[in-house]
Design a protein around this motif. Structure first.
Motif, PDB file in Angstrom:
ATOM      1  N   PRO A   1       0.814  -1.213   0.000  1.00  0.00           N
ATOM      2  CA  PRO A   1       0.000   0.000   0.000  1.00  0.00           C
ATOM      3  C   PRO A   1       0.854   1.273   0.000  1.00  0.00           C
ATOM      4  O   PRO A   1       0.322   2.368  -0.051  1.00  0.00           O
ATOM      5  CB  PRO A   1      -0.789  -0.111   1.307  1.00  0.00           C
ATOM      6  N   LEU A   2       2.174   1.097   0.100  1.00  0.00           N
ATOM      7  CA  LEU A   2       3.065   2.254   0.193  1.00  0.00           C
ATOM      8  C   LEU A   2       3.908   2.400  -1.061  1.00  0.00           C
ATOM      9  O   LEU A   2       4.038   1.468  -1.855  1.00  0.00           O
ATOM     10  CB  LEU A   2       3.992   2.112   1.404  1.00  0.00           C
ATOM     11  N   VAL A   3       4.494   3.577  -1.188  1.00  0.00           N
ATOM     12  CA  VAL A   3       5.435   3.813  -2.277  1.00  0.00           C
ATOM     13  C   VAL A   3       6.707   4.387  -1.669  1.00  0.00           C
ATOM     14  O   VAL A   3       6.651   5.328  -0.865  1.00  0.00           O
ATOM     15  CB  VAL A   3       4.863   4.792  -3.321  1.00  0.00           C
ATOM     16  N   ARG A   4       7.822   3.775  -2.009  1.00  0.00           N
ATOM     17  CA  ARG A   4       9.106   4.288  -1.551  1.00  0.00           C
ATOM     18  C   ARG A   4       9.584   5.316  -2.566  1.00  0.00           C
ATOM     19  O   ARG A   4       9.728   5.016  -3.747  1.00  0.00           O
ATOM     20  CB  ARG A   4      10.105   3.136  -1.435  1.00  0.00           C
ATOM     21  N   VAL A   5       9.760   6.553  -2.115  1.00  0.00           N
ATOM     22  CA  VAL A   5      10.130   7.639  -3.019  1.00  0.00           C
ATOM     23  C   VAL A   5      11.565   8.048  -2.727  1.00  0.00           C
ATOM     24  O   VAL A   5      11.883   8.462  -1.611  1.00  0.00           O
ATOM     25  CB  VAL A   5       9.207   8.861  -2.816  1.00  0.00           C
ATOM     26  N   VAL A   6      12.421   7.895  -3.721  1.00  0.00           N
ATOM     27  CA  VAL A   6      13.808   8.340  -3.547  1.00  0.00           C
ATOM     28  C   VAL A   6      13.913   9.746  -4.128  1.00  0.00           C
ATOM     29  O   VAL A   6      13.498   9.993  -5.260  1.00  0.00           O
ATOM     30  CB  VAL A   6      14.789   7.377  -4.239  1.00  0.00           C
ATOM     31  N   LEU A   7      14.437  10.647  -3.314  1.00  0.00           N
ATOM     32  CA  LEU A   7      14.487  12.062  -3.697  1.00  0.00           C
ATOM     33  C   LEU A   7      15.918  12.544  -3.735  1.00  0.00           C
ATOM     34  O   LEU A   7      16.786  11.990  -3.051  1.00  0.00           O
ATOM     35  CB  LEU A   7      13.734  12.900  -2.665  1.00  0.00           C
ATOM     36  N   ASP A   8      16.137  13.609  -4.485  1.00  0.00           N
ATOM     37  CA  ASP A   8      17.453  14.240  -4.481  1.00  0.00           C
ATOM     38  C   ASP A   8      17.285  15.672  -4.001  1.00  0.00           C
ATOM     39  O   ASP A   8      16.611  16.468  -4.643  1.00  0.00           O
ATOM     40  CB  ASP A   8      18.041  14.195  -5.905  1.00  0.00           C
ATOM     41  N   CYS A   9      17.824  15.975  -2.839  1.00  0.00           N
ATOM     42  CA  CYS A   9      17.747  17.366  -2.367  1.00  0.00           C
ATOM     43  C   CYS A   9      19.163  17.842  -2.064  1.00  0.00           C
ATOM     44  O   CYS A   9      19.416  18.514  -1.076  1.00  0.00           O
ATOM     45  CB  CYS A   9      16.835  17.477  -1.155  1.00  0.00           C
ATOM     46  N   GLY A  10      20.101  17.411  -2.898  1.00  0.00           N
ATOM     47  CA  GLY A  10      21.507  17.716  -2.637  1.00  0.00           C
ATOM     48  C   GLY A  10      22.174  16.501  -2.034  1.00  0.00           C
ATOM     49  O   GLY A  10      23.343  16.253  -2.220  1.00  0.00           O
ATOM     50  N   PHE A  11      21.399  15.746  -1.290  1.00  0.00           N
ATOM     51  CA  PHE A  11      21.794  14.397  -0.888  1.00  0.00           C
ATOM     52  C   PHE A  11      20.596  13.505  -1.150  1.00  0.00           C
ATOM     53  O   PHE A  11      19.511  13.990  -1.483  1.00  0.00           O
ATOM     54  CB  PHE A  11      22.240  14.365   0.583  1.00  0.00           C
ATOM     55  N   ARG A  12      20.817  12.213  -1.011  1.00  0.00           N
ATOM     56  CA  ARG A  12      19.741  11.291  -1.317  1.00  0.00           C
ATOM     57  C   ARG A  12      18.845  11.110  -0.105  1.00  0.00           C
ATOM     58  O   ARG A  12      19.324  10.834   0.988  1.00  0.00           O
ATOM     59  CB  ARG A  12      20.344   9.952  -1.749  1.00  0.00           C
ATOM     60  N   LEU A  13      17.558  11.301  -0.301  1.00  0.00           N
ATOM     61  CA  LEU A  13      16.604  11.240   0.807  1.00  0.00           C
ATOM     62  C   LEU A  13      15.507  10.270   0.395  1.00  0.00           C
ATOM     63  O   LEU A  13      15.037  10.299  -0.737  1.00  0.00           O
ATOM     64  CB  LEU A  13      16.022  12.644   1.030  1.00  0.00           C
ATOM     65  N   THR A  14      15.132   9.396   1.304  1.00  0.00           N
ATOM     66  CA  THR A  14      14.080   8.434   0.983  1.00  0.00           C
ATOM     67  C   THR A  14      12.848   8.727   1.818  1.00  0.00           C
ATOM     68  O   THR A  14      12.946   8.977   3.017  1.00  0.00           O
ATOM     69  CB  THR A  14      14.563   6.997   1.246  1.00  0.00           C
TER      70      THR A  14
END
Lengths: 369, 230
Positions: free
Chosen positions: A315-328
């Motif tokens: 039911p979830l989604v793992r979102v990998v983000l880039d905000c200057g470093f990698r954030l999940t």
């Protein structure tokens, strides 16, 4: 240059579990390697095999060109002849010997005139000079741990193995010793392998780490790599923290600290750290995503981030983000749809200050010792 | 009665001498045997343990009979002893010593082995990983930590030898000054209906045995190693 340690072996306990390990230790890539995994994953077995206390039935272990084990040619160097010191989980200090006698125990091969200065030197290094006449039963947990370390170091081993070095301590002593231990290990520059199942310990002590689960090594890399980018779900579940980023404290006040992590400023609770170099750790479920920051919010951290990858997990989604470093971040499938998240989109990641856990790092990996 | 204090002093001294020698031999011989039993991983170890324990269940007469035959001048061992020393083992103090050592073997070896086995394995591994040989580990770690068990085994062997009867009678007979131990002297007195002397000697043996055990356990308690939890 060839790695210092190369090992690939399988150890099967009689009527018990099977433990497989494939390890290599480069030098000088930072002195401390963490062998991380839940209890029962085989960490201690791997350490015992490296120490020579167990003899795996298959495989080989090589250290700086010397063969310690080769199952095929039946070569085996027993523990007493390996230039390795093992620090036992419960320390295994000799109860009938004083601190100084414990530390000198491994020095019987030295000429008698060299033993005393060597012992005194190690006792001094670990601030045990005043305790040298005491018995282990008269010491606190933290002091025992230092004696165990002193005894291991007195022989000047080429490789130091520590089995859950802090698990016999509790509370504040544990926290304090963790910082001390890291300082010692980096200062000594002796390559060390530390077994632990505690992620704070792994983060605070390690330069590199190998994750062991179900008797197999799943991932090997620098600590921030393994925590930041777990190779698979198994590793992610073991390490439990998705985002680990190196940061520097630039301000303190009102019980809060301000950090600089890459291009971002973060605000976290001040845990009273002794050093300004820290690792900021974030669990994915503590990261909230917003389409457009409404401006006012009780959360202290609002980070502009670009979506790099989306992985559905039930039911979830793992979102990998880039905000200057990698954030999940971990969000519901529903939210993901409402926000219209897609790769390349820019969103705001919101994190409350108490959700950022800070771990002291007295020295950065690979920093000069 | 004017000889109310008379006991068979010669027999008592002989018993004490025999017990002391037996204990000394058992400590020297028993420690390595116990170490092997405690640490060996040999598959047939249980057989050796059973052999060591045999004197516990065997009637002393049976053990005595085999010893009498086995030590006699017609046996290889007895023949060799006779060829070397010109004497025979049965009905001599030396023969009695051999018999006593075997008879008291489990009383020494079992406490030794139990004490060795109780030493924390991680201490042995720590010693090994600090480069200690097996011998060094044994003398510097295992022996000092097993001291209470070793003392207990030695005292038991001593006390047990002091009181042995059947084996002595079979192997040693009843030669005053050579094989007439205190228990045999008491038996003799009873046979001769000298109940008074038998009673006095018995009381003395009781007192000596109690004193040996009492002093040892008392010392053990006082010398309780400081590293043990109180």
């Amino acid at each position: 240059m060839a790695p210092a340690l190369e090992a690939r072996f399988v150890h099967t306990w009689p009527a018990g579990p099977r433990v497989e390990a494939e390890l290599s230790l480069e030098e000088p890539s930072g002195p401390v390697t963490i062998l991380f995994g839940p209890s029962g994953s085989g960490k201690s077995t791997v350490l015992r095999c490296l120490a020579g206390l167990e003899r795996p039935a298959e495989g080989w272990i090589r250290w700086r060109g010397a063969t310690w084990l080769d199952a095929r040619s039946r070569a085996f160097v027993p523990a007493r002849r390996r230039p390795v010191s093992l620090v036992f989980q419960e320390y295994a200090l000799f109860p009938h010997l004083t601190v100084a006698e414990n530390v000198a125990f491994g020095l019987h091969a030295l000429p008698p005139s060299d033993r005393r200065p060597r012992t005194a030197g190690v006792l001094g290094l670990l601030k045990l000079g005043e305790l040298s006449g005491r018995r282990p039963s008269e010491l606190s947990g933290g002091q025992r741990q230092r004696v165990a370390l002193a005894r291991a170091l007195a022989r000047r081993p080429e490789l130091l193995l520590l089995d859950e070095p802090l698990s016999a301590l509790d509370g504040p002593a544990r926290e304090e010793t963790r910082v001390e231990l890291r300082a010692f290990l980096t200062r000594l520059g002796v390559p060390a392998i530390v077994v632990t199942h505690d992620r704070l310990e792994a983060l605070a002590l390690g330069d590199r780490m190998a994750v062991l689960s179900g008797g197999r090594i799943r991932q090997e890399g620098t600590v921030s790599e393994v925590f930041g980018r777990p190779a698979d779900e198994e590793v992610a579940r073991c390490v439990g923290v998705e985002t680990v980023v190196g940061a520097r404290v630039v301000g303190r006040g009102d019980g809060l600290v301000t950090l600089v992590a890459g291009p971002c400023r973060l605000v976290a609770l001040d845990p009273g750290l002794p050093s300004d170099d820290v690792l900021a750790c974030l669990r994915a479920e503590d990261v909230t995503l917003e389409r457009r920051s409404s401006g006012l919010s009780s959360a202290r951290n609002h980070l502009e981030a670009r979506v790099v990858a989306l992985t559905p997990q039930g039911p979830l989604v793992r979102v990998v983000l880039d905000c200057g470093f990698r954030l999940t971040a971990l969000v519901t499938r529903l939210s993901c749809g409402e926000l219209g998240l897609a790769e390349g989109e820019v969103v705001t990641a919101v994190v409350k200050a108490p959700s950022i856990h800070l771990v002291p790092r007295p020295a950065a990996p690979g920093a000069p010792r | 009665m004017d000889d109310w204090y008379r006991v068979d002093g010669q027999a008592l001294l002989l018993s004490l001498r025999l017990a002391a020698w037996t204990t000394a031999v058992l400590v020297v011989l028993g420690l390595p045997v116990a170490a092997w039993i405690a640490f060996s991983r040999a598959r047939w170890k249980f057989l050796a343990e059973a052999v060591v324990a045999l004197p516990l269940v065997l009637p002393p007469t049976v053990l005595g009979f085999y010893l009498l035959v086995g030590l006699g001048p017609r046996s290889p061992l007895g023949g060799l002893y006779q060829a070397v020393t010109g004497r025979i083992l049965p009905f001599s103090f030396e023969g009695l010593l051999v018999a006593s050592v075997l008879y008291s073997l489990p009383f020494a070896v079992q406490p030794f082995a139990a004490a060795f086995a109780a030493v924390d394995r991680s201490l042995l591994e720590a010693a090994e990983s600090l480069g200690a040989s097996r011998a060094r580990t044994f003398f510097r770690v295992v022996l000092p930590l097993s001291r209470p068990g070793i003392v207990a085994g030695a005292v038991l062997a001593f006390a047990h030898t002091l009181g042995e009867f059947g084996v002595v009678l079979m192997v040693g007979g009843n030669l005053p000054g050579a094989t007439r131990t205190v228990s045999i002297a008491i038996f003799d007195d009873v046979q001769a209906l000298d109940y008074a002397r038998a009673g006095r000697t018995s009381l003395l043996l009781l007192a000596v045995s109690f004193a040996v055990l009492g002093v040892t356990y008392g010392l053990q308690r006082r010398a309780r190693p400081s590293w043990l939890p109180r």
